[in-house]
Design an enzyme around this catalytic site. Structure first.
Site, PDB file in Angstrom:
ATOM      1  N   LYS A 176       2.139   4.587   1.504  1.00  0.00           N
ATOM      2  CA  LYS A 176       2.173   5.182   2.849  1.00  0.00           C
ATOM      3  C   LYS A 176       1.836   6.663   2.717  1.00  0.00           C
ATOM      4  CE  LYS A 176       4.807   5.466   7.127  1.00  0.00           C
ATOM      5  NZ  LYS A 176       4.124   6.707   7.519  1.00  0.00           N
ATOM      6  N   ASP A 224     -11.732  33.542 -26.079  1.00  0.00           N
ATOM      7  CA  ASP A 224     -10.530  34.213 -26.567  1.00  0.00           C
ATOM      8  C   ASP A 224     -10.743  35.723 -26.693  1.00  0.00           C
ATOM      9  OD1 ASP A 224      -8.069  34.700 -27.655  1.00  0.00           O
ATOM     10  OD2 ASP A 224      -8.554  33.943 -29.655  1.00  0.00           O
ATOM     11  N   ASP A 245     -14.697  30.401 -29.476  1.00  0.00           N
ATOM     12  CA  ASP A 245     -14.197  29.492 -30.510  1.00  0.00           C
ATOM     13  C   ASP A 245     -14.776  28.101 -30.307  1.00  0.00           C
ATOM     14  OD1 ASP A 245     -12.846  28.101 -32.411  1.00  0.00           O
ATOM     15  OD2 ASP A 245     -10.822  28.680 -31.769  1.00  0.00           O
ATOM     16  N   ASP A 285       1.096  10.550   4.087  1.00  0.00           N
ATOM     17  CA  ASP A 285       1.693  11.468   5.055  1.00  0.00           C
ATOM     18  C   ASP A 285       0.570  12.218   5.770  1.00  0.00           C
ATOM     19  OD1 ASP A 285       3.565  12.803   6.472  1.00  0.00           O
ATOM     20  OD2 ASP A 285       4.417  13.922   4.804  1.00  0.00           O
ATOM     21  N   ARG A 293      -4.185   8.113  17.180  1.00  0.00           N
ATOM     22  CA  ARG A 293      -3.553   6.855  17.589  1.00  0.00           C
ATOM     23  C   ARG A 293      -3.375   6.783  19.102  1.00  0.00           C
ATOM     24  NH1 ARG A 293       2.426   6.376  15.342  1.00  0.00           N
ATOM     25  NH2 ARG A 293       2.453   4.715  16.893  1.00  0.00           N
ATOM     26  N   ARG A 297      -2.323   9.060  11.739  1.00  0.00           N
ATOM     27  CA  ARG A 297      -2.914   7.734  11.955  1.00  0.00           C
ATOM     28  C   ARG A 297      -4.184   7.928  12.786  1.00  0.00           C
ATOM     29  NH1 ARG A 297      -0.545   2.541  12.562  1.00  0.00           N
ATOM     30  NH2 ARG A 297      -2.237   1.004  12.425  1.00  0.00           N
ATOM     31  N   GLU A 303       0.852  -1.191   0.000  1.00  0.00           N
ATOM     32  CA  GLU A 303       0.000   0.000   0.000  1.00  0.00           C
ATOM     33  C   GLU A 303       0.889   1.242   0.000  1.00  0.00           C
ATOM     34  OE1 GLU A 303      -3.059  -2.195   3.166  1.00  0.00           O
ATOM     35  OE2 GLU A 303      -1.960  -0.377   3.727  1.00  0.00           O
TER      36      GLU A 303
END
Length: 584
Positions: free
Chosen positions: A23, A417, A506, A25, A43, A28, A21
């Site tokens: 990781k 344009d 256009d 940043d 966590r 957790r 997998e």
């Protein structure tokens, strides 16, 4: 609930017993759903629910309860690249209104990688988790992608500059709080160079410097990663050659070292680890320019040439290559299945240029060729290919509206344009009127600057849903409606001399074989502007196309995300039948 922990490794394992997998940043986190509601826990067990309402606000059928998911809380730049700094800023917010605004403007995502079920093997847990998430159908709670082949995920992690890769044993059971060898983490280090400045005997940290605008500046601190003999040598060196002030020894710029880190911004190295001494470098080699290059994670096999060559005023090829490397994950989805037309400026925008759509004779093996009617075309489908083209002085990237080999378009584009930049306000007016019309039809539309003086509205569609004849009628009808509404502002007149100061819509350009500038392509303009995707709320009287340049666009994505991030998902949601009825 203590999450299962990861063990660091310098080498990823291979074999049939492993899966991989990306990781991310981020933070957790545990997503815990029981009868009393949904909680988002760190966590360490701290409740983060009130800071990330976009994650926890969901209606869950009782038959799905209870469940507990393990994952990573992130703010995404790309599907595989997270923005840790943006997440940190969100995590520090406490004001409810600021949190509400931030959750709408740049929502966080919970990347779930496990459903906590004791005694169940990993792959079965993942299967159960995926079924659960499909039933929940929550846009900010996603299932992580799992890979069987290491080389495939290595390529993805490299392209997206991911934090690293996690390898897990297929048969592993979930062990709360356990740090074993069944889950391994490998970090994709950035390696930066600096010169030693200071050693603090009190805390054991070493300060690194580099040259920014020809003046010595602070790069960051490091402490870990040194072997015992290296640490002893370094401390002795400081004490013999440095000047002591209180409990610290200071050195004049002299000895250079390499340090692994995840980022190096504003005088701080994130998760620094000493790597090696660099006796081949002198302090003057450790510059801001080298730092940016080192942080960009160029492939080892990429061999740039003449990187000091100026391409724009004050902008070298090295600066351009760093831009292309940073934007590659955002550019490649719009290039990879298209026959590419390049405008090359080998010696910069002030020298000779030329178009190139045919495959070059001297191209390397990794650049893909597409043969059609006896002619070889360029297909750019990977990071190394894009970098090679950029190194050849390809400053502009133009793409057709159909995939290579296709006969029908996979997007509709309308080009707005104006006569020149002084009339850009008319492009803003036209874009907003078109957005209103498209919203009435429930069409999902995207908008970008052209990188020059106008804007372009993109409508992704599924290949095969509409023919070029049908899309031409759609664009012509929309353009005609606008001209009828504001004939003094807009025109579909092709002859420039007959347009006056009116904006040209256009619709003729949208045809088989025609091309449009690709999102995030640079342009050969004086100030190195970029064809930049916009959020629709940015299309107002304050918008200035010249503000989107090679210098500003990377930071803009880090702050605001990519406005085209949902481009592929929008294809399946377009009301094709309603568009056909609109023509009638």
């Amino acid at each position: 609930m203590k999450p299962m922990l990861l063990t660091g490794t310098m080498e990823l394992p291979e074999g049939d017993e492993w899966v991989y997998e990306v990781k991310y940043d981020g933070f957790r986190a545990i997503l815990d759903a029981h009868g009393e509601g949904v909680r988002l826990l760190s966590r360490n067990g701290k409740d983060m629910s009130d800071r990330f309402p976009e994650i926890v606000q969901m209606e869950i059928p009782k038959k799905l309860l209870p469940f507990t998911l393990d994952g990573e809380l992130v703010i995404l730049n790309t599907p595989y690249q997270a923005n840790f700094e943006a997440l940190q800023t969100r995590g520090r917010m406490r004001n409810k209104e600021k949190i509400r605004v931030a959750s709408k403007r740049r929502p966080a995502t919970f990347i779930a990688f496990d459903k906590i079920e004791k005694g169940t093997p990993l792959l079965k847990r993942k299967e159960n988790m995926k079924k659960l998430l499909e039933k929940l159908n929550h846009p900010q709670v996603q299932s992580i992608d799992v890979y069987e082949k290491l080389e495939e995920i290595l390529s993805i992690a490299e392209l997206h500059s991911a934090e690293g890769i996690i390898s897990k044993m297929k048969k592993s059971k979930y062990q709360p709080g356990d740090r074993g060898r069944q889950w391994l983490k490998w970090k994709q280090w950035r390696t930066v160079s600096g010169f030693l400045q200071k050693y603090d005997a009190e805390n054991g940290y070493y300060d690194l410097g580099f040259y920014k605008n020809k003046s010595a500046a602070h790069l960051g601190k490091f402490k870990h990663g040194l072997k015992d003999d290296e640490r002893e040598t370094l401390q002795t060196f400081f004490k013999e050659h440095g000047k002591k002030k209180k409990d610290a020894w200071h050195l004049a710029p002299g000895t250079c070292v390499d340090v692994h880190c995840l980022s190096a911004e504003e005088g701080e190295l994130r998760e620094p680890l000493f790597h090696q001494f660099r006796f081949d470098l002198v302090p003057e080699d450790c510059t801001e320019s080298k730092k940016q290059w080192d942080l960009s994670l160029f492939p080892d096999t990429f061999e740039p040439s003449n990187i000091d060559k100026p391409l724009w005023k004050g902008i070298s090829k090295q600066d351009f290559l760093v831009y292309i490397r940073q934007l590659a994950p955002h550019m490649l989805p719009f290039l990879q299945e298209k026959k590419l037309t390049l405008i090359r400026y080998p010696d910069g925008i002030y020298e000779e240029s030329f178009y190139q759509k045919h495959f070059p004779d001297h191209a390397p093996d990794f650049l893909k060729m597409w043969m059609e009617d006896g002619d070889p075309y360029i297909i750019c489908d990977q990071l190394l290919s894009l970098l090679w083209l950029a190194n050849q002085g390809a400053l502009e990237y133009h793409v057709p509206f159909e995939k290579a080999g296709g006969q029908k378009p996979d997007e509709i584009v309308m080009d707005l344009d104006p006569k020149d930049r002084s009339h850009f306000s008319k492009a803003i007016t036209a874009a907003r009127l078109l957005k209103h019309l498209l919203d009435e039809l429930a069409v999902i539309s995207f908008i970008k600057t052209s990188g020059n003086k106008g804007m372009q509205i993109h409508i992704p569609i599924r290949e095969g849903d509409l023919s070029y004849e049908e899309t031409r009628k759609i664009t012509e009808t929309l353009a005609t409606l606008l001209v009828n509404e504001e004939p003094d502002l807009f025109t579909i007149e092709r002859l420039k001399k007959k347009r006056g100061d009116r904006l040209y819509i256009d619709y003729v350009q949208h045809a088989e074989g025609k091309t449009i500038i690709a999102p995030y392509s640079t342009r050969a303009t004086e100030n190195a502007t970029v064809a930049t995707p916009l959020h629709w709320e940015e299309v107002n009287e304050d918008l200035r196309p010249e503000s989107f340049t090679i210098h500003t666009v990377p930071g803009r994505i880090a702050e605001l995300g990519c406005p085209f991030s949902m481009y592929e998902k929008a294809r399946d949601k377009q009301p094709t039948q309603k568009l056909k009825q609109f023509l009638q």
